[in-house]
Design an enzyme around this catalytic site. Structure first.
Site, PDB file in Angstrom:
ATOM      1  N   ASP A 180       8.411   4.165  11.209  1.00 53.45           N
ATOM      2  CA  ASP A 180       7.219   4.192  11.235  1.00 53.45           C
ATOM      3  C   ASP A 180       6.117   3.298  10.263  1.00 53.45           C
ATOM      4  O   ASP A 180       6.529   2.203   9.681  1.00 53.45           O
ATOM      5  CB  ASP A 180       6.737   5.885  10.678  1.00 53.45           C
TER       6      ASP A 180
ATOM      7  N   ASP B  31       3.385  18.120   4.347  1.00 55.06           N
ATOM      8  CA  ASP B  31       3.027  19.414   5.682  1.00 55.06           C
ATOM      9  C   ASP B  31       4.260  19.704   5.898  1.00 55.06           C
ATOM     10  O   ASP B  31       3.956  20.183   7.468  1.00 55.06           O
ATOM     11  CB  ASP B  31       1.929  18.955   6.403  1.00 55.06           C
TER      12      ASP B  31
ATOM     13  N   HIS C 259       6.019  17.181   8.058  1.00 59.75           N
ATOM     14  CA  HIS C 259       6.366  16.186   8.673  1.00 59.75           C
ATOM     15  C   HIS C 259       7.528  15.418   8.145  1.00 59.75           C
ATOM     16  O   HIS C 259       7.950  15.061   7.037  1.00 59.75           O
ATOM     17  CB  HIS C 259       5.399  15.389   8.564  1.00 59.75           C
TER      18      HIS C 259
ATOM     19  N   GLU D 187       3.969  14.784  12.756  1.00 61.11           N
ATOM     20  CA  GLU D 187       2.557  15.986  11.857  1.00 61.11           C
ATOM     21  C   GLU D 187       3.339  17.356  13.190  1.00 61.11           C
ATOM     22  O   GLU D 187       3.607  17.573  13.485  1.00 61.11           O
ATOM     23  CB  GLU D 187       1.244  15.348  12.347  1.00 61.11           C
TER      24      GLU D 187
HETATM   25  P1  PGA Z   1       6.780  10.588  -0.239  1.00 64.67           P
HETATM   26  O1  PGA Z   1       6.432  10.991   1.267  1.00 64.67           O
HETATM   27  O2  PGA Z   1       7.842  10.005  -0.505  1.00 64.67           O
HETATM   28  O3  PGA Z   1       5.560   9.269  -0.528  1.00 64.67           O
HETATM   29  O4  PGA Z   1       6.511  12.039  -1.032  1.00 64.67           O
HETATM   30  C1  PGA Z   1       7.222  11.810   1.959  1.00 64.67           C
HETATM   31  C2  PGA Z   1       7.068  11.350   3.563  1.00 64.67           C
HETATM   32  O5  PGA Z   1       4.383  11.481   3.497  1.00 64.67           O
HETATM   33  O6  PGA Z   1       7.502  11.442   3.935  1.00 64.67           O
END
Ligand code: PGA
Length: 266
Positions: free
Chosen positions: A67, A136, A138, A143
């Protein structure tokens, strides 16, 4: 699903890097699906160490990132392209022409997303996809509510994701509200998936994703449908798993009797 609970973040990172390194040694022109976020930084550090000190060769590797924010140029320090350059690409020998990160400044996002999907197919699909998990639930920027069949597309981020990511920006209002992300369906087509999670903040969502129902409300739960997934968590992120004892037992038994099958997703 194979769930491996490592004692520390360092152990988890080394294990993930070892799996990726094995893939690259086995198939030098592997197609790697890569992730940003704080979680995979240790894995990338270990891959860089293997490249510099053990001769791990990435010269034929092709990469696709999950992404990118819409509206940030690749040179912006908070863009995911910049992140990848900093934490991996500038330190290993992946040819720049083999690197694919969604382009957040694309004139037509729709056309770009179709092109990105076609590129993945053109290279024969993703061999190993690395994933983190958001607070959350994702995966990539899929999302809650994202279709489990979704493809690469524009996604509006939730307030929670924007807040979670605000720590990387000077001001919360600078966090972009849109992203281009591979879809859940795109991710599920990878031949192998490694999902990483560390720290106590991830404990609840990891348990929900792995042991809860499959739901578009927790897009990581879709991984339960994939035939070769390895979930690597540290003790903190694995603290709420109801079947933790079984996962640890599996790991112990495999270590003793079938070490070659560790990380094979079985
Ligand atoms: P993080 O993010 O590795 O900074 O915890 C994970 C994500 O949002 O996929």
């Amino acid at each position: 699903m194979e769930v491996i609970i490592s004692r520390t973040y360092d152990d988890l990172s080394k294990l993930a890097a070892r799996m990726i390194a094995e893939q690259v040694k086995h198939k030098p022109n592997s197609v790697l699906g890569l992730a940003t976020g704080s979680t995979p930084i240790g894995t990338y550090g270990e891959l860089i160490r293997m490249h510099k000190h053990e001769g791990l060769d990435f010269s034929k590797v092709v990469t696709f990132n999950l992404d990118e924010y819409v509206g940030l140029p690749p040179t912006h320090p908070q863009s995911y392209r910049y992140f990848m350059d900093e934490y991996l690409f500038n330190h290993v020998n992946i040819p720049k022409t083999n690197i694919h990160v969604p382009y957040g400044h694309a004139e037509s996002i729709l056309d770009f997303c179709q092109w990105y999907e076609a590129q993945i197919v053109g290279y024969g699909g993703i061999d190993i996809q690395l994933l983190g998990i958001g607070g959350d639930g994702h995966i990539a920027f899929n999302e809650p509510g994202s279709s489990l069949g979704s493809r690469t597309r524009l996604k509006t981020l939730t307030r929670q994701t924007i807040e979670d990511n605000a720590r990387f920006f000077d001001k919360p209002e600078q966090v972009p509200c849109f992203a281009i992300t591979m879809g859940v369906g795109t991710i599920l087509e990878a031949r192998k998936i490694i999902m990483l999670a560390n720290g106590p903040k991830k404990a609840d969502i990891v348990a929900e994703a792995i042991e809860g129902p499959i739901s578009a409300q927790v897009t990581a739960s879709a991984l339960q449908l994939h035939r070769d997934v390895v979930v690597l968590v540290d003790d903190d992120a694995g603290a709420k798993l109801k079947r933790a004892d079984y996962y640890k037992w599996v790991y112990e038994q495999k270590t003793k009797l079938l070490p070659g099958l560790i990380g094979r997703g079985t």
